[in-house]
Write a protein that holds these residues in place. Sequence first.
Motif, PDB file in Angstrom:
ATOM      1  N   LEU A  83      60.997  65.029  51.940  1.00  0.00           N
ATOM      2  CA  LEU A  83      62.058  65.872  51.376  1.00  0.00           C
ATOM      3  C   LEU A  83      61.449  66.903  50.431  1.00  0.00           C
ATOM      4  O   LEU A  83      60.385  66.665  49.870  1.00  0.00           O
ATOM      5  N   ALA A 139      58.226  75.680  56.021  1.00  0.00           N
ATOM      6  CA  ALA A 139      59.044  74.862  55.122  1.00  0.00           C
ATOM      7  C   ALA A 139      58.254  73.644  54.673  1.00  0.00           C
ATOM      8  O   ALA A 139      58.274  73.264  53.493  1.00  0.00           O
ATOM      9  N   ASP A 140      57.518  73.068  55.623  1.00  0.00           N
ATOM     10  CA  ASP A 140      56.736  71.881  55.308  1.00  0.00           C
ATOM     11  C   ASP A 140      55.668  72.202  54.266  1.00  0.00           C
ATOM     12  O   ASP A 140      55.491  71.479  53.297  1.00  0.00           O
ATOM     13  N   ASN A 186      56.020  62.966  46.829  1.00  0.00           N
ATOM     14  CA  ASN A 186      56.813  62.379  45.747  1.00  0.00           C
ATOM     15  C   ASN A 186      56.741  60.848  45.743  1.00  0.00           C
ATOM     16  O   ASN A 186      57.753  60.165  45.750  1.00  0.00           O
ATOM     17  N   ASP A 216      58.909  78.462  61.412  1.00  0.00           N
ATOM     18  CA  ASP A 216      59.645  78.335  60.151  1.00  0.00           C
ATOM     19  C   ASP A 216      59.560  76.913  59.616  1.00  0.00           C
ATOM     20  O   ASP A 216      59.454  76.693  58.405  1.00  0.00           O
ATOM     21  N   ALA A 217      59.616  75.928  60.518  1.00  0.00           N
ATOM     22  CA  ALA A 217      59.580  74.531  60.081  1.00  0.00           C
ATOM     23  C   ALA A 217      58.233  74.205  59.447  1.00  0.00           C
ATOM     24  O   ALA A 217      58.162  73.483  58.448  1.00  0.00           O
ATOM     25  N   PHE A 244      57.691  73.532  50.766  1.00  0.00           N
ATOM     26  CA  PHE A 244      58.679  72.756  50.020  1.00  0.00           C
ATOM     27  C   PHE A 244      58.542  71.241  50.112  1.00  0.00           C
ATOM     28  O   PHE A 244      58.895  70.541  49.173  1.00  0.00           O
ATOM     29  N   MET A 245      58.104  70.714  51.266  1.00  0.00           N
ATOM     30  CA  MET A 245      58.142  69.259  51.438  1.00  0.00           C
ATOM     31  C   MET A 245      57.044  68.594  50.606  1.00  0.00           C
ATOM     32  O   MET A 245      55.904  69.070  50.591  1.00  0.00           O
ATOM     33  N   ARG A 246      57.411  67.527  49.925  1.00  0.00           N
ATOM     34  CA  ARG A 246      56.483  66.859  49.027  1.00  0.00           C
ATOM     35  C   ARG A 246      56.473  65.354  49.268  1.00  0.00           C
ATOM     36  O   ARG A 246      57.482  64.787  49.700  1.00  0.00           O
ATOM     37  N   THR A 282      64.221  75.606  55.774  1.00  0.00           N
ATOM     38  CA  THR A 282      63.588  76.217  56.950  1.00  0.00           C
ATOM     39  C   THR A 282      64.107  77.636  57.161  1.00  0.00           C
ATOM     40  O   THR A 282      63.352  78.556  57.455  1.00  0.00           O
TER      41      THR A 282
END
Lengths: 417, 96
Positions: A253, B42-43, B50, B38-39, B46-48, A402
């Motif tokens: 996430l 995004a990865d 955590n 785009d995916a 933004f994706m972490r 995305t």
Amino acid sequence: MKQNYSIFSLVRNALSYHQGWQEAWRSPAPKPEYDVIIIGGGGHGLATAYYLAKEHGITNVAVLEKGWIGGGNTGRNTTIVRSNYLWDESAHLYEHSLKLFEGLTQDLNYNVMFSQRGLMNLAHTQHDMQALRRRVYAIQLNGIDSEILTPEQIKEMVPILDCSASARYPIMGASLQRRGGVARHDAVAWGFARKADERGVDILQNTEVTGFKIVNGVVKGVETNRGFIGGKKVGIVVAGHSGVMAGLAGFRLPVESHPLQALVSEPIKPILNTVVMSPQVHVYVSQSDKGELVLGAGIDAYTSYAQVGSPFIIENQLNALTDLFPCFGRLRMLRQWGGIVDTCPDASPIIGKTPVENLFLNCGWGTGGFKATPGSGNVFAHTIATGEPHKLAQPFALERFTTGYLIDEHGAAGVAH
Amino acid sequence: MLLISCPHCGPRDEHEFAYGHEAHIARPTLEQQNTMTDAEWADYLFMRKNPKGVHFERWVHARGCRQWFNVARHTVTHEIIKVYPMGEPAPKLEQK
């Protein structure tokens, strides 16, 4: 049916030495399978279960809570409710929640002590004032009450604020949302739990989810410390631990978990009749009905799951408080706590579907989730029940990271949540 | 409050430092950037991870020598397990 809470039931039970009160919710054994499983028995999870039962007729629902209900961030926040957000998407969502708050005590037959005492955002510089005007006008265009106060009006409303020209942080103006205020956080959780239970929802406390059963990309249930529980649909509403749950389900996430600290002073006589926030000096404060000042500020920078933060964060917060309110300088603090908040890069929540079918997600409320409790539950229940996002929740889908359609509420919302 | 050992200045109080979030997120090369979806963006952006447990992260001694370095820190106990230079791969640690 539950007993109706009223002045008469109070008198009747007082005369019988308070022996006649019913339990507010049951503690049932888990069923083998539910139509919907909600993971997380905080305000948002309980509200989701309540609206699933009330508005969608889905009553075969379980709420799984690893501790006790309302024992996480629901019991660890500064109870502020407001909807003065800059962007349309947020304004609509938070206003939906505020409107539900306005009728919540009657709807739940439970006094959530929602007090619309007004909420003031201070501006200390010319740039603050420009940003504040922009925000107020945007909010007004969304049909939400918001107004600008002059220093004289602020002084009249809150005489103890240091509005003098020699103040360390001079006050140049403020925005005011009169319909904003505070609510009793525990009562919100308990009220939702009681009414959800009345409609048949099983509230399973001390039930910790340890894994998901996922077959061909479709969720079939959850593993817990009390064994496997089947679920046709599963909703994750676990705030700080969202990343952990996503990890168990096999995806990542855009969320980081941080400690957010707050503190409460010794009780004093009524002195502050509104909520005062200063995004710039960074503190927000209100006075509870018990007389304690309730104050909070920003998160610790590092990621953590420890529910404690660093003391210098509190020191900054108290410096800010005494700069604004010199008369609080001698006040002693009674208790302090930390909660784990799940923050998104754009400071907006994530509501909607996940890469796993029938697994839904409601997280990322960061530092400002309490105000959204009823609205979040309401739109999330719709999303789970129909399988399609609620109109108000649509912009908050995980896909926005995305597509790039972020809802950037950093600063725009006034930072201090 | 964390006591962080700057590799250049020694142990210092946390508020001399600024946090740099998750370490070892490699910026895509120019070639990769031309073909990334785009995916994938995004990865990267933004994706972490955590994690609840050991987290590999970056810190900068902002109010000191202003040097960046990596830290392995436990996100429940806040124990700092290892401090290591930028560019070095994440150390293999015994599971605690």
